[in-house]
Design a protein around this motif. Structure first.
Motif, PDB file in Angstrom:
ATOM      1  N   LYS A 147       0.824  -1.205   0.000  1.00 55.57           N
ATOM      2  CA  LYS A 147       0.000   0.000   0.000  1.00 55.57           C
ATOM      3  C   LYS A 147       0.863   1.262   0.000  1.00 55.57           C
ATOM      4  N   SER A 148       2.081   1.161  -0.485  1.00 54.76           N
ATOM      5  CA  SER A 148       2.960   2.320  -0.575  1.00 54.76           C
ATOM      6  C   SER A 148       2.486   3.257  -1.678  1.00 54.76           C
ATOM      7  N   PHE A 149       3.101   4.429  -1.762  1.00 50.67           N
ATOM      8  CA  PHE A 149       2.741   5.355  -2.831  1.00 50.67           C
ATOM      9  C   PHE A 149       3.097   4.775  -4.195  1.00 50.67           C
ATOM     10  N   VAL A 150       4.258   4.138  -4.288  1.00 52.00           N
ATOM     11  CA  VAL A 150       4.643   3.512  -5.561  1.00 52.00           C
ATOM     12  C   VAL A 150       3.633   2.429  -5.927  1.00 52.00           C
ATOM     13  N   GLY A 151       3.182   1.677  -4.926  1.00 51.71           N
ATOM     14  CA  GLY A 151       2.148   0.685  -5.175  1.00 51.71           C
ATOM     15  C   GLY A 151       0.879   1.326  -5.707  1.00 51.71           C
ATOM     16  N   PHE A 152       0.545   2.503  -5.181  1.00 54.53           N
ATOM     17  CA  PHE A 152      -0.639   3.231  -5.624  1.00 54.53           C
ATOM     18  C   PHE A 152      -0.544   3.622  -7.091  1.00 54.53           C
ATOM     19  N   LYS A 153       0.542   4.277  -7.448  1.00 55.83           N
ATOM     20  CA  LYS A 153       0.629   4.774  -8.823  1.00 55.83           C
ATOM     21  C   LYS A 153       0.806   3.649  -9.831  1.00 55.83           C
ATOM     22  N   ASN A 195     -21.912   4.872  -0.273  1.00 57.65           N
ATOM     23  CA  ASN A 195     -22.212   3.744  -1.169  1.00 57.65           C
ATOM     24  C   ASN A 195     -21.539   2.448  -0.709  1.00 57.65           C
ATOM     25  N   GLY A 196     -21.470   2.278   0.606  1.00 62.12           N
ATOM     26  CA  GLY A 196     -20.904   1.063   1.159  1.00 62.12           C
ATOM     27  C   GLY A 196     -19.397   1.016   1.181  1.00 62.12           C
ATOM     28  N   ILE A 197     -18.730   2.119   0.826  1.00 64.43           N
ATOM     29  CA  ILE A 197     -17.267   2.144   0.752  1.00 64.43           C
ATOM     30  C   ILE A 197     -16.727   3.208   1.694  1.00 64.43           C
ATOM     31  N   VAL A 198     -15.730   2.839   2.488  1.00 67.12           N
ATOM     32  CA  VAL A 198     -15.081   3.811   3.359  1.00 67.12           C
ATOM     33  C   VAL A 198     -14.193   4.708   2.502  1.00 67.12           C
ATOM     34  N   VAL A 199     -14.403   6.008   2.592  1.00 67.26           N
ATOM     35  CA  VAL A 199     -13.657   6.966   1.786  1.00 67.26           C
ATOM     36  C   VAL A 199     -12.243   7.110   2.333  1.00 67.26           C
ATOM     37  N   THR A 200     -11.247   7.033   1.438  1.00 68.01           N
ATOM     38  CA  THR A 200      -9.851   7.239   1.806  1.00 68.01           C
ATOM     39  C   THR A 200      -9.251   8.289   0.876  1.00 68.01           C
ATOM     40  N   GLU A 201      -8.134   8.857   1.302  1.00 72.29           N
ATOM     41  CA  GLU A 201      -7.478   9.877   0.471  1.00 72.29           C
ATOM     42  C   GLU A 201      -7.036   9.298  -0.866  1.00 72.29           C
ATOM     43  N   SER A 202      -6.463   8.104  -0.846  1.00 74.57           N
ATOM     44  CA  SER A 202      -5.994   7.524  -2.104  1.00 74.57           C
ATOM     45  C   SER A 202      -7.150   7.218  -3.048  1.00 74.57           C
ATOM     46  N   GLY A 203      -8.284   6.818  -2.483  1.00 76.38           N
ATOM     47  CA  GLY A 203      -9.463   6.586  -3.312  1.00 76.38           C
ATOM     48  C   GLY A 203      -9.944   7.862  -3.963  1.00 76.38           C
ATOM     49  N   TYR A 223     -13.467   3.463  -8.586  1.00 74.23           N
ATOM     50  CA  TYR A 223     -12.086   3.862  -8.286  1.00 74.23           C
ATOM     51  C   TYR A 223     -11.910   4.131  -6.796  1.00 74.23           C
ATOM     52  N   MET A 224     -12.939   4.663  -6.155  1.00 76.22           N
ATOM     53  CA  MET A 224     -12.879   4.870  -4.706  1.00 76.22           C
ATOM     54  C   MET A 224     -12.621   3.559  -3.976  1.00 76.22           C
ATOM     55  N   LYS A 225     -13.262   2.511  -4.459  1.00 77.00           N
ATOM     56  CA  LYS A 225     -13.113   1.203  -3.830  1.00 77.00           C
ATOM     57  C   LYS A 225     -11.808   0.537  -4.229  1.00 77.00           C
ATOM     58  N   ARG A 226     -11.510   0.525  -5.508  1.00 78.67           N
ATOM     59  CA  ARG A 226     -10.351  -0.198  -6.028  1.00 78.67           C
ATOM     60  C   ARG A 226      -9.034   0.336  -5.479  1.00 78.67           C
ATOM     61  N   PHE A 227      -8.955   1.643  -5.278  1.00 78.69           N
ATOM     62  CA  PHE A 227      -7.679   2.249  -4.878  1.00 78.69           C
ATOM     63  C   PHE A 227      -7.727   2.841  -3.469  1.00 78.69           C
ATOM     64  N   SER A 228      -8.502   2.222  -2.618  1.00 80.63           N
ATOM     65  CA  SER A 228      -8.613   2.709  -1.235  1.00 80.63           C
ATOM     66  C   SER A 228      -7.440   2.230  -0.393  1.00 80.63           C
TER      67      SER A 228
END
Length: 221
Positions: free
Chosen positions: A71-77, A154-162, A198-203
């Motif tokens: 879940k690092s930043f590199v993992g995110f991008k 919508n059933g998804i916890v909002v995160t900054e990365s999402g 995308y909110m869910k996939r990249f949370s």
């Protein structure tokens, strides 16, 4: 008592007999019968043992030397890039979006890139463009990040990365509408991919590396 002794003695003699039979056999064990050649072997050894989540990729951005990005930043991008283009720097989709991160021409102009031909041929510039655009989006969405991270929509916890991933997909304006309508205004791109998806996939990725920057430009990073 006598019966117990007799039973134990009989069992002992049986074991001795079986051992003698096994040692007296002259037949050699044919190991070829037990070959694993041609079999698909599945191992259960973890690949991520002892590797930290903040492992970095190469400076070029197109060669990842870590087997585990987590879940690092590199993992995110890299996860976002794989979803956008399969990680291909030189691709253009049917709607004209460019490169590894599938940038639109309008977005590129906002971060100081006007020559799209040069952009498509330059992986380093594409990596800089991703950082600049994400920093700009983080500045635009700074209040929404503060107000909505941790809430469930919508059933998804909002995160900054999402939020930032969704902004890359749909633009920060569409993400604002989604959050402030509590999911009722759910933008979808030309392929049907939604802000919610995308909110869910990249949370849950660590995007603290990105600093909000209203004037972020790719040529200054």
């Amino acid at each position: 008592m006598t019966k117990n002794i007799t039973s134990i003695l009989g069992l002992t003699l049986s074991i001795v007999f079986l051992l003698l039979m096994s040692f007296s056999s002259n037949e050699e064990l044919d190991l070829k019968k037990y070959s694993t050649e041609g079999l698909v072997l599945n191992y259960t050894v973890s690949l991520d043992g002892g590797i930290k989540d903040n492992t970095l990729a190469s400076k070029e951005g197109n060669k990842i030397f870590s087997p585990y990005l987590g879940k690092s930043f590199v993992g995110f991008k890299e996860a976002l890039a794989f979803k956008e283009s399969g990680g291909n720097y030189f691709t253009v989709n049917t709607y004209g979006y460019l490169g590894k991160y599938q940038f639109g021409r309008g977005t590129l102009k906002l971060i100081g890139i006007n020559n799209t031909d040069q952009f498509l041929k330059n992986p380093k510039l594409q990596e800089k463009a991703f950082i600049a655009n994400a920093q700009r989006n983080k500045w635009i969405l700074r209040r929404d990040i503060k107000n909505f991270v941790g809430k469930r929509i919508n059933g998804i916890v909002v995160t900054e990365s999402g939020i930032l991933a969704a902004a890359h997909l749909a633009g920060p304006g569409s993400v604002k509408k989604y959050l402030r309508s509590y999911g009722l205004d759910n933008f979808a791109d030309g392929y049907g991919t939604t802000v919610r998806y995308y909110m869910k996939r990249f949370s849950g990725y660590d995007t603290s590396f990105l600093k909000p920057n209203k004037k972020a430009k790719a040529n200054t990073i």
